[in-house]
Scaffold this motif. Sequence first.
Motif, PDB file in Angstrom:
ATOM      1  N   GLU A   1      -9.166  -0.850   2.667  1.00 19.32           N
ATOM      2  CA  GLU A   1      -8.202   0.023   2.593  1.00 19.32           C
ATOM      3  C   GLU A   1      -8.171   0.587   1.132  1.00 19.32           C
ATOM      4  O   GLU A   1      -8.293  -0.179   0.163  1.00 19.32           O
TER       5      GLU A   1
ATOM      6  N   ARG B   1      -8.356   3.736   5.741  1.00 16.27           N
ATOM      7  CA  ARG B   1      -8.503   2.208   6.027  1.00 16.27           C
ATOM      8  C   ARG B   1      -9.430   1.987   7.267  1.00 16.27           C
ATOM      9  O   ARG B   1      -9.412   2.791   8.354  1.00 16.27           O
TER      10      ARG B   1
ATOM     11  N   ARG C   1      -2.921   9.765  -0.198  1.00 16.89           N
ATOM     12  CA  ARG C   1      -3.487   9.339   1.145  1.00 16.89           C
ATOM     13  C   ARG C   1      -4.022   8.009   1.251  1.00 16.89           C
ATOM     14  O   ARG C   1      -4.839   7.585   0.563  1.00 16.89           O
ATOM     15  N   VAL C   2      -3.644   7.339   2.323  1.00 19.64           N
ATOM     16  CA  VAL C   2      -4.442   6.163   2.495  1.00 19.64           C
ATOM     17  C   VAL C   2      -5.409   5.981   3.628  1.00 19.64           C
ATOM     18  O   VAL C   2      -5.342   6.799   4.778  1.00 19.64           O
TER      19      VAL C   2
ATOM     20  N   VAL D   1      -6.447   3.941  -1.460  1.00 16.69           N
ATOM     21  CA  VAL D   1      -5.451   4.937  -1.628  1.00 16.69           C
ATOM     22  C   VAL D   1      -6.493   6.073  -2.321  1.00 16.69           C
ATOM     23  O   VAL D   1      -6.461   5.622  -3.646  1.00 16.69           O
TER      24      VAL D   1
ATOM     25  N   THR E   1      -6.823  -1.326  -2.117  1.00 15.92           N
ATOM     26  CA  THR E   1      -5.584  -2.111  -1.897  1.00 15.92           C
ATOM     27  C   THR E   1      -5.780  -3.076  -1.037  1.00 15.92           C
ATOM     28  O   THR E   1      -4.984  -4.143  -1.145  1.00 15.92           O
ATOM     29  N   ARG E   2      -6.981  -3.042   0.008  1.00 19.56           N
ATOM     30  CA  ARG E   2      -7.373  -4.160   0.967  1.00 19.56           C
ATOM     31  C   ARG E   2      -8.644  -4.336   1.106  1.00 19.56           C
ATOM     32  O   ARG E   2      -9.508  -3.499   0.880  1.00 19.56           O
TER      33      ARG E   2
ATOM     34  N   THR F   1       0.610  -1.350  -0.011  1.00 19.85           N
ATOM     35  CA  THR F   1      -0.023   0.013  -0.001  1.00 19.85           C
ATOM     36  C   THR F   1       0.877   1.193   0.167  1.00 19.85           C
ATOM     37  O   THR F   1       0.443   2.161  -0.617  1.00 19.85           O
ATOM     38  N   ASP F   2       1.990   1.319   0.783  1.00 18.05           N
ATOM     39  CA  ASP F   2       3.016   2.282   0.733  1.00 18.05           C
ATOM     40  C   ASP F   2       3.577   2.704  -0.661  1.00 18.05           C
ATOM     41  O   ASP F   2       3.635   3.686  -1.026  1.00 18.05           O
TER      42      ASP F   2
ATOM     43  N   SER G   1       0.721   4.253  -2.563  1.00 19.73           N
ATOM     44  CA  SER G   1       0.699   5.878  -1.799  1.00 19.73           C
ATOM     45  C   SER G   1       1.681   6.680  -2.381  1.00 19.73           C
ATOM     46  O   SER G   1       1.263   7.876  -2.980  1.00 19.73           O
TER      47      SER G   1
END
Lengths: 457, 457
Positions: free
Chosen positions: B166, B176, B173-174, B168, B205-206, B48-49, B52
């Motif tokens: 989750e 969740r 910005r994430v 992005v 992403t999740r 996820t990073d 992002s």
Amino acid sequence: MNAAVQELLATLGPDLVKVGDDIPQRNWADQVGLEPQRPLALLLPRSTDDVSKALAICHRHRQPVVTQGGMTGLAGGAHPGEGEVALSLERMNGIEEVDAASGTLTALAGTPLYLIQRAAEEAGLMCGIDLGARGSCTIGGNVSTNAGGNQVLRYGMARKNVLGLEVVLSDGRVVRSLNKMMKNNAGYDWTQMFIGSEGTLGVVTRVVLSLHARPRNIQTAVLAVKDVSDAIKVLRAAEKALPGGLLVFEAMWSEFYGIATTTIGVPAPIERGHDLYLLVEAPTGDAGPEAFENFLGEMYEAGLVRDAVVAKSRAERDKLWALRESVYEYGKHLPKQIGFDVSIPLNRMPEAVAALRRDMPNAVDGVIWVVFGHVADSNLHINAMPPRYTPEAKLKIEKLVYDLTASLGGSVSAEHGIGRMKKPYLSMTRTGPELALMATVKQALDPLGILNPGRVL
Amino acid sequence: MNAAVQELLATLGPDLVKVGDDIPQRNWADQVGLEPQRPLALLLPRSTDDVSKALAICHRHRQPVVTQGGMTGLAGGAHPGEGEVALSLERMNGIEEVDAASGTLTALAGTPLYLIQRAAEEAGLMCGIDLGARGSCTIGGNVSTNAGGNQVLRYGMARKNVLGLEVVLSDGRVVRSLNKMMKNNAGYDWTQMFIGSEGTLGVVTRVVLSLHARPRNIQTAVLAVKDVSDAIKVLRAAEKALPGGLLVFEAMWSEFYGIATTTIGVPAPIERGHDLYLLVEAPTGDAGPEAFENFLGEMYEAGLVRDAVVAKSRAERDKLWALRESVYEYGKHLPKQIGFDVSIPLNRMPEAVAALRRDMPNAVDGVIWVVFGHVADSNLHINAMPPRYTPEAKLKIEKLVYDLTASLGGSVSAEHGIGRMKKPYLSMTRTGPELALMATVKQALDPLGILNPGRVL
């Protein structure tokens, strides 16, 4: 009289706009016990067009508006704030269509839930939404708060029962999708934003619900189990063994069962002394009760069910339900309650109950307390009755419950919403980026912040 | 190389950012037959990073991004446009948790659906989402398109199976909420906006899914009925008589049944000549098949079912399913197809079928066509095969189907979404105020318009 109210009166007339002593007490307060507050004016629209005109005027004047339905909310959402105009949907009451072929019902937002339930039944179907306030709560309120209730395990929250909406935006624009189809992926399903946002993004004026077949031949039983882990095993086993699964799964821990069968005086169908009791219902259709009874027998042999009583008649069913409903009699027999409506992930529920038992007696000396709830849908209700109801006692118990909820990844509001009362606790369940995203949506849809200001966010 | 791609490469490195000939053909096209297009760059985030960081860079450069999952979409959503960077979630593949107590599964967005189905089964549960592309479609794509499929009647669209996400946002910005609770009314359920918005509002992403009990002892039958009105009566009666209702309700009109049992060569379990055939499945749990057989007997006596065959073995069940699956064999035996995925309110479905029969033969001389679908969830599929596949023939048939859909209050996309391919038809199902509201949401969440530009809106 302020300029907004003057223009509302001039445009909509005194039949639709009440001021001063013409505003009934009903519209001064909801159920949470806040100081009653007379709104600046009370709007009583008869149509979506009336709502549209009223909001356009309020928007022009930046006049805050609180939307009201059946006034049965438990979070202070519909309780007027100072300087707010109240917009009550009470006259927008009526079922416009029951379409038995499509399995849908279309109603105005101010229609009480029980009328919708009755109309569905008359068409040989049923409404998936049911809660204690059914006699006075409205379908618009149910949708706006994403109401939960007794049938969530089977039919989901209000959100899962909504197919279409008509909404008036903060500036008076009307957006309508009276969709009757289970499948419709034509662009964003914008209706989702208005479900559960507690009237802060728009005013729901019409609702299309999906209806369900009414299950035939419902079996009711009370079971005793060792603990909540075993209770969840029984739930999962029932979902596999019984083709219709369970309709009802209400957990009552020993503290609750004890008060029900002593203080309140409901006859005990199973002896006291077990840790956890379950009220369960299963539909058996035209197949007869044998499958259900066989299932309970298997659970007993497996040691998961320690004792069980199955209702053999309507009267016996009512007696089993009286256990669960004993909580509505507390006011007559017990000190004033502090009630909680939280969610705990099922895998953390054993910890939650253990922590409550460990910490509740230490929080306030001599506190009486019970824990019960739908459980299968993750919802726990906790009622605490300190011997003296002081602000300090209330704070201590709230801190205990909400800290515990947050530490287990739970939610500070399972089904009642945030409104004004739970705003201080929202950040225990939601992260900064989530709150920022909610604020972005609020800003986009109600840039002047006139709709239910100070609620939720 | 443009500045955005340069910064992506410099920041994320060549393992995560492919350019030029290093971009495989797989990422040039989805399933709809558009001209393949090599993206400017292919991003292959592992976390996820990474997503992002990549979006933050693209946002700063106003660089358009197309998000890709299993590339099985049927609306052109993931097909790269000129000048777009492709963001493929294929490396974000893995199931992070199956929580059998809570009945939930948490997975990275790039996880193929079949792996999720298998993990759920290994935990004694099942995933409510199932569709033909299960082998390669990803759960992120399923959620982003609000996928439908074979089990919608029982478990609903993807939306109804999602508990947490989750995401992005376009600026990196994430946000969740890996919520596992059926009940959670703590503020807006912002996850709803990202379900079914086809990647235009954020990158999923999740995903946290709710799982279901696997129904035991499923009965399968093919029924012949007079018409779709009678079919709906059978559906409603089954929901009442059988505690678990129906899992499957696939309608095949006579044109479809004829081709299946002649051109494709599937054995006919019931003689040809009826107007409508239904493939139905019902779970009977531990109660045995009698209730299902009794139900069919009652329907036969009531004249609603004209003929019926119940599968007595796995092999017989497969033979009945082969009728429905005959459509996947058309490519080998019949002219090129124009396929439709529309929804029609159930109460208008008889009109829809009558109009198709009246108008289809006149639209294009000698056209072969079939109508079939899940029906109970309002979904109809129509496949038309003109003797010569010309743009004119395609246009005529599209006009017929979409005009008819709009005139009956239907939806131009039941389950496949809008993407690029159905954009010209979106306004047939959605009003101006609805489209304006969708644009407001897009503007609020992706103000620079970098996410999947030109899709949906």
